[in-house]
Design a protein around this motif. Sequence first.
Motif, PDB file in Angstrom:
ATOM      1  N   UNK A  37       0.856  -1.200   0.000  1.00  0.00           N
ATOM      2  CA  UNK A  37       0.000   0.000   0.000  1.00  0.00           C
ATOM      3  C   UNK A  37       0.885   1.240   0.000  1.00  0.00           C
ATOM      4  N   UNK A  38       0.511   2.203  -0.858  1.00  0.00           N
ATOM      5  CA  UNK A  38       1.398   3.341  -1.106  1.00  0.00           C
ATOM      6  C   UNK A  38       1.639   4.183   0.138  1.00  0.00           C
ATOM      7  N   UNK A  39       0.724   4.150   1.100  1.00  0.00           N
ATOM      8  CA  UNK A  39       0.939   4.941   2.328  1.00  0.00           C
ATOM      9  C   UNK A  39       2.053   4.373   3.193  1.00  0.00           C
ATOM     10  N   UNK A  40       2.444   3.150   2.935  1.00  0.00           N
ATOM     11  CA  UNK A  40       3.380   2.437   3.818  1.00  0.00           C
ATOM     12  C   UNK A  40       4.808   2.942   3.669  1.00  0.00           C
ATOM     13  N   UNK A  41       4.991   4.217   3.951  1.00  0.00           N
ATOM     14  CA  UNK A  41       6.301   4.846   3.783  1.00  0.00           C
ATOM     15  C   UNK A  41       7.210   4.533   4.969  1.00  0.00           C
ATOM     16  N   UNK A  42       8.502   4.619   4.705  1.00  0.00           N
ATOM     17  CA  UNK A  42       9.520   4.448   5.740  1.00  0.00           C
ATOM     18  C   UNK A  42       9.840   5.839   6.279  1.00  0.00           C
ATOM     19  N   UNK A  43       9.634   6.053   7.546  1.00  0.00           N
ATOM     20  CA  UNK A  43       9.817   7.396   8.109  1.00  0.00           C
ATOM     21  C   UNK A  43      11.291   7.611   8.447  1.00  0.00           C
ATOM     22  N   UNK A  44      11.973   8.405   7.616  1.00  0.00           N
ATOM     23  CA  UNK A  44      13.412   8.586   7.836  1.00  0.00           C
ATOM     24  C   UNK A  44      13.829  10.046   7.934  1.00  0.00           C
ATOM     25  N   UNK A  45      12.933  10.982   7.627  1.00  0.00           N
ATOM     26  CA  UNK A  45      13.305  12.405   7.703  1.00  0.00           C
ATOM     27  C   UNK A  45      12.079  13.197   8.137  1.00  0.00           C
ATOM     28  N   UNK A  46      12.268  14.458   8.534  1.00  0.00           N
ATOM     29  CA  UNK A  46      11.141  15.235   9.066  1.00  0.00           C
ATOM     30  C   UNK A  46       9.950  15.335   8.113  1.00  0.00           C
ATOM     31  N   UNK A  47      10.214  15.419   6.788  1.00  0.00           N
ATOM     32  CA  UNK A  47       9.098  15.487   5.834  1.00  0.00           C
ATOM     33  C   UNK A  47       8.260  14.211   5.906  1.00  0.00           C
ATOM     34  N   UNK A  48       8.928  13.061   6.015  1.00  0.00           N
ATOM     35  CA  UNK A  48       8.207  11.790   6.136  1.00  0.00           C
ATOM     36  C   UNK A  48       7.309  11.779   7.373  1.00  0.00           C
ATOM     37  N   UNK A  49       7.825  12.341   8.455  1.00  0.00           N
ATOM     38  CA  UNK A  49       7.058  12.338   9.705  1.00  0.00           C
ATOM     39  C   UNK A  49       5.792  13.179   9.544  1.00  0.00           C
ATOM     40  N   UNK A  50       5.922  14.328   8.883  1.00  0.00           N
ATOM     41  CA  UNK A  50       4.754  15.172   8.627  1.00  0.00           C
ATOM     42  C   UNK A  50       3.725  14.433   7.765  1.00  0.00           C
ATOM     43  N   UNK A  51       4.233  13.759   6.730  1.00  0.00           N
ATOM     44  CA  UNK A  51       3.345  13.014   5.846  1.00  0.00           C
ATOM     45  C   UNK A  51       2.645  11.899   6.612  1.00  0.00           C
ATOM     46  N   UNK A  52       3.423  11.172   7.407  1.00  0.00           N
ATOM     47  CA  UNK A  52       2.859  10.034   8.150  1.00  0.00           C
ATOM     48  C   UNK A  52       1.790  10.516   9.118  1.00  0.00           C
ATOM     49  N   UNK A  53       2.042  11.628   9.750  1.00  0.00           N
ATOM     50  CA  UNK A  53       1.074  12.184  10.706  1.00  0.00           C
ATOM     51  C   UNK A  53      -0.249  12.497   9.993  1.00  0.00           C
ATOM     52  N   UNK A  54      -0.144  12.983   8.754  1.00  0.00           N
ATOM     53  CA  UNK A  54      -1.337  13.303   7.968  1.00  0.00           C
ATOM     54  C   UNK A  54      -2.110  12.046   7.575  1.00  0.00           C
ATOM     55  N   UNK A  55      -1.385  11.005   7.218  1.00  0.00           N
ATOM     56  CA  UNK A  55      -2.032   9.801   6.686  1.00  0.00           C
ATOM     57  C   UNK A  55      -2.535   8.860   7.777  1.00  0.00           C
ATOM     58  N   UNK A  56      -2.004   9.012   8.987  1.00  0.00           N
ATOM     59  CA  UNK A  56      -2.335   8.073  10.047  1.00  0.00           C
ATOM     60  C   UNK A  56      -3.769   8.261  10.525  1.00  0.00           C
ATOM     61  N   UNK A  57      -4.542   7.216  10.842  1.00  0.00           N
ATOM     62  CA  UNK A  57      -4.227   5.827  10.558  1.00  0.00           C
ATOM     63  C   UNK A  57      -4.697   5.440   9.157  1.00  0.00           C
ATOM     64  N   UNK A  58      -3.996   4.503   8.546  1.00  0.00           N
ATOM     65  CA  UNK A  58      -4.446   3.937   7.277  1.00  0.00           C
ATOM     66  C   UNK A  58      -5.556   2.924   7.578  1.00  0.00           C
ATOM     67  N   UNK A  59      -6.649   3.026   6.869  1.00  0.00           N
ATOM     68  CA  UNK A  59      -7.755   2.076   7.059  1.00  0.00           C
ATOM     69  C   UNK A  59      -7.550   0.857   6.155  1.00  0.00           C
TER      70      UNK A  59
END
Lengths: 223, 223
Positions: free
Chosen positions: B200-222
């Motif tokens: 699933x495309x949301x399943x990013x690896x959080x490795x930098x501050x931009x990733x963390x912002x993105x993950x926070x937006x997408x969480x939780x994936x249904x």
Amino acid sequence: MEKFALIVAGGNGSRMGSEIPKQFLNIAGKPILMRTIEKFSQYDSSIHFFLVLPSGEFDRWKNLCKKHHFEIQHKLVKGGNSRFLSVKNGLSQIPNTGIVFIHDGVRPLVSLKTLSLCEEMAKTKGNALPVIQVNESLRIIGKDGSHAVDRAFYRLVQTPQTFRTDLIKRAYFSIDDNEFTDDASVFETLDKTINLVKGNSENIKITCPVDLKIAETLYPVQG
Amino acid sequence: MEKFALIVAGGNGSRMGSEIPKQFLNIAGKPILMRTIEKFSQYDSSIHFFLVLPSGEFDRWKNLCKKHHFEIQHKLVKGGNSRFLSVKNGLSQIPNTGIVFIHDGVRPLVSLKTLSLCEEMAKTKGNALPVIQVNESLRIIGKDGSHAVDRAFYRLVQTPQTFRTDLIKRAYFSIDDNEFTDDASVFETLDKTINLVKGNSENIKITCPVDLKIAETLYPVQG
């Protein structure tokens, strides 16, 4: 040296699950396409804009411009049946002297730094392609299954792909194959070297609802 | 068939610009690593968890578990000097019968659907690798510059990379090269075919501050 921006927005938004083509959806309260043009104008207000749209969308766009009091000058160009033909239509209206940024309308998160790197490289070497590293492991699919490849040797390509106008026009007008989806590949038919510059990772292409959510979070990109 | 999850979190967070290793940063108010384990537990509460951490971080983790009343049972495993050695340490504690999900601790956005596809494929074929398509143009860098390649033939690799435990243990314990950064590549040394499933495309690896912002937006994936 005159600068031109050819903003390509021929998409129909089918992947968005939306009636409205994706380039007209809002980010931070304004259509994506306006945010994209604003970014280039912020970088250099002397840029001449050519906006490629399906002709059926001209009225919608003009109404949006009125609604949002969008005052950045730009010329509308009729899109073709493929990205190749859309870009070709745009290039036919651009003079032979100067440089042109060919940019996806749905990439409003390009940074000023990326624009600057593209411009400098295109001015000195004739072309520039912004790329980023591949952050995931990568596999290639062949007849006998898939195999790991070393991602360190690969780059993901963004836009604006930037060129001396005379060169990119020569490339586009000397071929008829309209399967090309990438300006650098067209340019390579001239047997010239492509010059890579560092893109910015936020500069995503907004093609699906998840991308729109991400873009909304990241907007605006500083610097 | 017993199921194991080996959650690998040996990183030191240097790319985050943070004193705290990235796996301990919060997403939706809880450390990323807890969100990751929660997702697997939501998928199947009978999974046995093995969490690989640098031994210097055991106390910090235990304190965080207390603070957040984190009650999902898991065993701590000491990390090695490389991802390969960390996974090897984890596998040495897992029995030979069953399947194991080997998952990056900083991928809390894996979907239940991805977990289900991985499990089914690994159960029937011995291994499963979740992959997604490449959405950007792709270039390969060679000695004579860079060249466009057809992205349709490439896939980006995510985790959990999922295996029958006996097979992946045989692969890990029959080699000493600790340069491998990807479990499927280790597995391939057994001369077995890798089975790809849709990630699933949301399943990013959080490795930098931009990733963390993105993950926070997408969480939780249904789903």
